[in-house]
Design a protein around this motif. Structure first.
Motif, PDB file in Angstrom:
ATOM      1  N   GLU A 103       4.285   0.391   3.797  1.00  0.00           N
ATOM      2  CA  GLU A 103       3.563   1.337   2.933  1.00  0.00           C
ATOM      3  C   GLU A 103       2.072   1.298   3.243  1.00  0.00           C
ATOM      4  O   GLU A 103       1.396   2.327   3.244  1.00  0.00           O
ATOM      5  CB  GLU A 103       3.781   0.983   1.462  1.00  0.00           C
TER       6      GLU A 103
ATOM      7  N   THR B  81       2.354   5.821   6.120  1.00  0.00           N
ATOM      8  CA  THR B  81       1.662   4.537   6.055  1.00  0.00           C
ATOM      9  C   THR B  81       0.177   4.764   5.832  1.00  0.00           C
ATOM     10  O   THR B  81      -0.486   5.436   6.623  1.00  0.00           O
ATOM     11  CB  THR B  81       1.873   3.732   7.353  1.00  0.00           C
TER      12      THR B  81
ATOM     13  N   ARG C 202      -1.858   3.396  -1.668  1.00  0.00           N
ATOM     14  CA  ARG C 202      -0.441   3.741  -1.782  1.00  0.00           C
ATOM     15  C   ARG C 202      -0.251   4.951  -2.686  1.00  0.00           C
ATOM     16  O   ARG C 202       0.670   5.758  -2.489  1.00  0.00           O
ATOM     17  CB  ARG C 202       0.351   2.551  -2.326  1.00  0.00           C
TER      18      ARG C 202
END
Length: 231
Positions: free
Chosen positions: A49, A77, A120
């Motif tokens: 991630e 990512t 994220r």
């Protein structure tokens, strides 16, 4: 909830230390790798991630080429750059390459975690004071500061510079002694002198200071290697 991540840095000891600290805080570290130049393929294949991307020279041409590839081939990512107190050029280069955030190398682990969570979630992960400092420098350029990495290197003998590079690579005293063909007691003395001259109390602190100031890049004379992976 833990973050699934990878840590890459030009200096293996720093990558492994940060990876270990994040594991202890409940995050899933897929790998710690060095150097950054060979990291893109590994990151793309493991699909974390978050990729924490450590660099001592954010303004150098080509530094963020791996970030460009990661963002092109694995846009899911998010890349957070860990670097020195940046120049405006360094910040601009990181974000132009597609980085989602920029965090100082000497930030506390909690600050790194906050940046990971923001990245994220698709948010820009950069402290307001870093942006303020960058904009202030753009508006009021300061005189070129002393090159701290060069100053520190001049304090070390060639032998001590080699020892510092080996310390940053994670070598213990026995391995340093074997690699340099000296007695372990001599290697231990060299390490102690390096710590004293740099004004630090541990090998990890010495490696972090040397990476942050660019000292390691000046001291290292070896040829580039492929990624050294743990995890």
């Amino acid at each position: 909830m833990g973050v699934r991540l990878m840590v890459v840095d030009d200096h293996r000891l720093l990558a492994e230390a940060l990876a270990s600290a994040l594991k202890l805080r409940g995050h899933r570290v897929l790998a710690a790798a060095a150097p950054t130049a060979g990291s893109a393929e590994l990151v793309v294949s493991r699909a974390p991630e978050i990729c924490l991307f450590g660099t001592a020279a954010p303004a150098e041409p080509g530094t963020f080429d791996p970030v460009l590839r990661i963002r092109r081939e694995r846009p899911q990512t998010a890349v957070v750059v860990l670097g020195p107190v940046p120049s405006p050029r360094g910040i601009a280069a990181a974000f132009a390459a597609g980085a989602a955030g920029y965090v100082r190398h000497d930030e506390r682990i909690e600050g790194v975690e906050r940046a990971m969570v923001k990245a994220r979630a698709g948010e820009a992960a950069i402290a307001p004071q870093l942006l303020q400092g960058a904009f202030a420098e753009l508006l009021n350029p300061a005189a070129q500061p002393d090159d701290e990495g060069r100053r520190l290197l001049l304090m070390l003998t060639p032998r001590e510079a080699e020892v510092l590079v080996r310390v940053a690579e994670g070598e213990d005293t026995r391995v340093i002694a074997a690699g340099m063909r000296i007695a372990p007691s001599t290697a231990r003395t060299h390490v102690q002198r390096v710590l004293m001259k740099l004004g630090v109390g541990s090998r990890l602190e010495a490696a972090a200071l040397a990476a942050r100031t660019g000292l390691l890049d000046r001291a290292a004379l070896g040829t580039p290697r492929g990624p050294d992976v743990v995890g």
